[in-house]
Design a protein around this motif. Structure first.
Motif, PDB file in Angstrom:
ATOM      1  N   PHE A 244       0.809  -1.223   0.000  1.00  0.00           N
ATOM      2  CA  PHE A 244       0.000   0.000   0.000  1.00  0.00           C
ATOM      3  C   PHE A 244       0.843   1.274   0.000  1.00  0.00           C
ATOM      4  CE2 PHE A 244       0.930  -0.355   4.437  1.00  0.00           C
ATOM      5  CZ  PHE A 244       0.795   0.910   4.986  1.00  0.00           C
ATOM      6  N   LYS A 245       2.129   1.149   0.317  1.00  0.00           N
ATOM      7  CA  LYS A 245       3.023   2.311   0.276  1.00  0.00           C
ATOM      8  C   LYS A 245       3.700   2.472  -1.089  1.00  0.00           C
ATOM      9  CE  LYS A 245       4.031   2.398   5.193  1.00  0.00           C
ATOM     10  NZ  LYS A 245       5.070   2.339   6.232  1.00  0.00           N
ATOM     11  N   GLY A 246       3.358   1.594  -2.033  1.00  0.00           N
ATOM     12  CA  GLY A 246       3.943   1.664  -3.359  1.00  0.00           C
ATOM     13  C   GLY A 246       5.343   1.075  -3.428  1.00  0.00           C
ATOM     14  N   ARG A 247       5.678   0.213  -2.472  1.00  0.00           N
ATOM     15  CA  ARG A 247       6.994  -0.424  -2.432  1.00  0.00           C
ATOM     16  C   ARG A 247       6.874  -1.893  -2.836  1.00  0.00           C
ATOM     17  NH1 ARG A 247       7.992   2.050   3.422  1.00  0.00           N
ATOM     18  NH2 ARG A 247       8.418   4.187   2.809  1.00  0.00           N
ATOM     19  N   PRO A 248       7.958  -2.473  -3.385  1.00  0.00           N
ATOM     20  CA  PRO A 248       7.923  -3.890  -3.737  1.00  0.00           C
ATOM     21  C   PRO A 248       7.467  -4.742  -2.550  1.00  0.00           C
ATOM     22  CG  PRO A 248       9.897  -2.879  -4.597  1.00  0.00           C
ATOM     23  CD  PRO A 248       9.243  -1.848  -3.715  1.00  0.00           C
ATOM     24  N   PHE A 249       6.653  -5.760  -2.838  1.00  0.00           N
ATOM     25  CA  PHE A 249       5.979  -6.511  -1.784  1.00  0.00           C
ATOM     26  C   PHE A 249       6.497  -7.947  -1.702  1.00  0.00           C
ATOM     27  CE2 PHE A 249       1.375  -6.723   0.097  1.00  0.00           C
ATOM     28  CZ  PHE A 249       1.888  -7.216   1.289  1.00  0.00           C
ATOM     29  N   GLY A 250       6.994  -8.296  -0.527  1.00  0.00           N
ATOM     30  CA  GLY A 250       7.407  -9.664  -0.257  1.00  0.00           C
ATOM     31  C   GLY A 250       8.454 -10.152  -1.232  1.00  0.00           C
ATOM     32  N   SER A 251       8.327 -11.416  -1.621  1.00  0.00           N
ATOM     33  CA  SER A 251       9.306 -11.998  -2.548  1.00  0.00           C
ATOM     34  C   SER A 251       8.885 -11.843  -4.006  1.00  0.00           C
ATOM     35  CB  SER A 251       9.538 -13.468  -2.205  1.00  0.00           C
ATOM     36  OG  SER A 251       8.334 -14.189  -2.320  1.00  0.00           O
ATOM     37  N   MET A 252       7.831 -11.060  -4.256  1.00  0.00           N
ATOM     38  CA  MET A 252       7.375 -10.868  -5.641  1.00  0.00           C
ATOM     39  C   MET A 252       8.462 -10.309  -6.563  1.00  0.00           C
ATOM     40  SD  MET A 252       4.415 -12.110  -6.303  1.00  0.00           S
ATOM     41  CE  MET A 252       3.851 -11.222  -7.752  1.00  0.00           C
ATOM     42  N   PRO A 253       9.257  -9.305  -6.149  1.00  0.00           N
ATOM     43  CA  PRO A 253      10.293  -8.802  -7.063  1.00  0.00           C
ATOM     44  C   PRO A 253      11.292  -9.894  -7.472  1.00  0.00           C
ATOM     45  CG  PRO A 253       9.990  -7.285  -5.245  1.00  0.00           C
ATOM     46  CD  PRO A 253       9.188  -8.515  -4.919  1.00  0.00           C
TER      47      PRO A 253
ATOM     48  N   CYS B 103     -10.427   8.713 -11.131  1.00  0.00           N
ATOM     49  CA  CYS B 103     -10.443   9.394 -12.426  1.00  0.00           C
ATOM     50  C   CYS B 103     -10.718   8.476 -13.614  1.00  0.00           C
ATOM     51  CB  CYS B 103      -9.119  10.126 -12.648  1.00  0.00           C
ATOM     52  SG  CYS B 103      -7.725   9.007 -12.910  1.00  0.00           S
ATOM     53  N   GLY B 104     -10.692   7.166 -13.404  1.00  0.00           N
ATOM     54  CA  GLY B 104     -10.976   6.222 -14.477  1.00  0.00           C
ATOM     55  C   GLY B 104      -9.772   5.802 -15.311  1.00  0.00           C
ATOM     56  N   ASN B 105      -8.596   6.339 -15.026  1.00  0.00           N
ATOM     57  CA  ASN B 105      -7.385   5.936 -15.738  1.00  0.00           C
ATOM     58  C   ASN B 105      -6.910   4.569 -15.248  1.00  0.00           C
ATOM     59  OD1 ASN B 105      -6.962   8.128 -17.488  1.00  0.00           O
ATOM     60  ND2 ASN B 105      -6.162   9.370 -15.795  1.00  0.00           N
ATOM     61  N   PRO B 106      -5.977   3.943 -15.979  1.00  0.00           N
ATOM     62  CA  PRO B 106      -5.411   2.680 -15.488  1.00  0.00           C
ATOM     63  C   PRO B 106      -4.754   2.876 -14.120  1.00  0.00           C
ATOM     64  CG  PRO B 106      -4.859   2.998 -17.792  1.00  0.00           C
ATOM     65  CD  PRO B 106      -5.477   4.286 -17.302  1.00  0.00           C
ATOM     66  N   ALA B 107      -5.015   1.940 -13.215  1.00  0.00           N
ATOM     67  CA  ALA B 107      -4.516   2.049 -11.843  1.00  0.00           C
ATOM     68  C   ALA B 107      -3.519   0.943 -11.557  1.00  0.00           C
ATOM     69  CB  ALA B 107      -5.680   1.964 -10.862  1.00  0.00           C
ATOM     70  N   GLN B 108      -2.374   1.314 -10.981  1.00  0.00           N
ATOM     71  CA  GLN B 108      -1.378   0.332 -10.611  1.00  0.00           C
ATOM     72  C   GLN B 108      -1.063   0.334  -9.119  1.00  0.00           C
ATOM     73  OE1 GLN B 108      -0.984   2.911 -12.670  1.00  0.00           O
ATOM     74  NE2 GLN B 108       0.877   4.035 -12.221  1.00  0.00           N
ATOM     75  N   TYR B 109      -1.749   1.171  -8.350  1.00  0.00           N
ATOM     76  CA  TYR B 109      -1.503   1.276  -6.910  1.00  0.00           C
ATOM     77  C   TYR B 109      -2.722   0.808  -6.123  1.00  0.00           C
ATOM     78  CZ  TYR B 109       2.540   4.104  -8.110  1.00  0.00           C
ATOM     79  OH  TYR B 109       3.731   4.537  -8.618  1.00  0.00           O
TER      80      TYR B 109
ATOM     81  N   GLU C 272      -8.580   0.807  -2.356  1.00  0.00           N
ATOM     82  CA  GLU C 272      -9.140   1.127  -3.653  1.00  0.00           C
ATOM     83  C   GLU C 272      -7.993   1.296  -4.649  1.00  0.00           C
ATOM     84  OE1 GLU C 272     -11.504   4.638  -2.987  1.00  0.00           O
ATOM     85  OE2 GLU C 272      -9.802   5.987  -3.245  1.00  0.00           O
ATOM     86  N   PRO C 273      -8.245   0.924  -5.904  1.00  0.00           N
ATOM     87  CA  PRO C 273      -7.204   1.090  -6.916  1.00  0.00           C
ATOM     88  C   PRO C 273      -7.109   2.539  -7.362  1.00  0.00           C
ATOM     89  CG  PRO C 273      -9.154   0.103  -7.888  1.00  0.00           C
ATOM     90  CD  PRO C 273      -9.428   0.250  -6.429  1.00  0.00           C
ATOM     91  N   ARG C 274      -5.862   3.006  -7.527  1.00  0.00           N
ATOM     92  CA  ARG C 274      -5.649   4.380  -7.976  1.00  0.00           C
ATOM     93  C   ARG C 274      -4.491   4.443  -8.974  1.00  0.00           C
ATOM     94  NH1 ARG C 274      -6.243   8.688  -3.010  1.00  0.00           N
ATOM     95  NH2 ARG C 274      -8.270   8.010  -2.264  1.00  0.00           N
ATOM     96  N   CYS C 275      -4.577   5.417  -9.870  1.00  0.00           N
ATOM     97  CA  CYS C 275      -3.470   5.694 -10.784  1.00  0.00           C
ATOM     98  C   CYS C 275      -2.385   6.445 -10.002  1.00  0.00           C
ATOM     99  CB  CYS C 275      -3.955   6.528 -11.970  1.00  0.00           C
ATOM    100  SG  CYS C 275      -4.440   8.208 -11.523  1.00  0.00           S
ATOM    101  N   ARG C 276      -1.267   6.675 -10.629  1.00  0.00           N
ATOM    102  CA  ARG C 276      -0.154   7.362  -9.949  1.00  0.00           C
ATOM    103  C   ARG C 276      -0.570   8.749  -9.437  1.00  0.00           C
ATOM    104  NH1 ARG C 276       5.241   6.552  -9.960  1.00  0.00           N
ATOM    105  NH2 ARG C 276       5.081   5.028 -11.661  1.00  0.00           N
ATOM    106  N   ALA C 277      -1.222   9.534 -10.277  1.00  0.00           N
ATOM    107  CA  ALA C 277      -1.595  10.899  -9.889  1.00  0.00           C
ATOM    108  C   ALA C 277      -2.568  10.901  -8.712  1.00  0.00           C
ATOM    109  CB  ALA C 277      -2.196  11.637 -11.078  1.00  0.00           C
ATOM    110  N   CYS C 278      -3.602  10.063  -8.772  1.00  0.00           N
ATOM    111  CA  CYS C 278      -4.581  10.031  -7.697  1.00  0.00           C
ATOM    112  C   CYS C 278      -4.019   9.388  -6.434  1.00  0.00           C
ATOM    113  CB  CYS C 278      -5.841   9.307  -8.156  1.00  0.00           C
ATOM    114  SG  CYS C 278      -6.748  10.202  -9.440  1.00  0.00           S
TER     115      CYS C 278
END
Length: 193
Positions: free
Chosen positions: A127-136, A155-161, A181-187
Motif C-alpha cells: 500500500f506504500k507503493g513499495r515492492p511486496f514480499g518476494s514478488m520482485p 479518475c478512471g485511468n489505469p490504476a497500478q496502486y 481502492e485502486p488508484r493511478c499514480r496521480a490520484c
C-alpha cells in the motif's frame, strides 16, 4: 493415459517455467490465474493450486476472484509445504504470493527445474507503493511477467496502486473495498485522498 504421460515427458524435456501475474488490488490477478489453471485442466494436465493459510477472506479451501470465479486450492503455512504436496503436478498455481515466506522463489525454481509450469499471482507493490514480499525476486527469475492494471476509482485511468483507505501502518492488512481502492499514480499521490 499415454497421451498425458507423453505431454508431461515433453514438458520435462523442454524444462518447466515460471509465470507471474501481478498488479494492484482489483486488477484481475486471481481471475487470470484461475483462467490459466482451467485451461491447463482442459489440456488434461494435473493441476495443483496453493494459497497462504492466513488468507481466508473468501474461502478456506479455494481461491476466489473479486468477480466470484472460484477454484479449489490447498492452504499452506509455508512455501516449502508446496514441494511436499505437489510432487506429481504438471502445473502449480500460487495465489497471493506476496504473503508467502522468502523461500517461495527457491520453491518456484526447484519446481520449474523439475519441468513444472509454475504460475504465481500476487501484488507487486504494498500500500506504500513499495515492492511486496518476494514478488520482485520471483518476477526477476520468471520467464514471463503479466502486469495487470485496475481502473482508478477517482479518475478512471489505469490504476497500478493499491491505496489503503484505513489508517493502519502494518505491512499486511487483509481487506477488500472497505480497506483499499485502486488508484493511478496521480490520484495515489494526491494528498487529499
Amino acid at each position: 493415459m499415454v497421451y498425458h504421460e507423453e505431454v508431461f515427458r515433453r514438458k520435462s524435456e523442454l524444462g518447466g517455467s515460471i509465470e507471474v501475474i501481478c498488479g494492484s488490488m482489483f486488477s484481475g490477478k486471481t481471475e487470470e490465474l484461475i483462467r490459466r489453471l482451467n485451461r491447463a485442466r482442459i489440456a488434461k494436465l494435473k493441476v495443483e493450486i496453493f494459497s497462504p493459510k492466513a488468507d481466508t477472506r473468501y474461502d478456506e479451501e479455494a481461491i476466489v476472484s473479486h468477480n466470484a470465479s472460484k477454484i479449489t486450492s490447498t492452504p499452506v503455512d509455508s512455501a516449502s509445504a508446496i514441494l511436499l504436496l505437489a510432487s506429481d503436478a504438471h502445473v502449480i498455481g500460487v495465489d497471493e504470493a506476496q504473503f508467502f515466506d522468502d523461500e517461495l522463489p527457491e520453491v518456484c525454481t526447484i519446481l520449474a527445474n523439475r519441468g513444472v509450469r509454475v504460475i504465481v499471482a500476487g501484488l507487486d507493490m504494498d500500500f506504500k507503493g513499495r515492492p511486496f514480499g518476494s514478488m520482485p525476486t520471483i518476477m526477476a527469475i520468471a520467464e514471463s511477467v503479466t502486469k495487470l492494471q485496475a481502473v482508478c476509482v477517482r479518475c478512471g485511468n489505469p490504476a497500478q496502486y493499491s491505496y489503503r483507505l484505513v489508517h493502519d501502518n502494518s505491512k499486511i492488512l487483509l481487506g477488500e473495498k472497505e480497506s483499499y481502492e485502486p488508484r493511478c499514480r496521480a490520484c495515489y499521490n494526491t494528498v487529499a485522498g
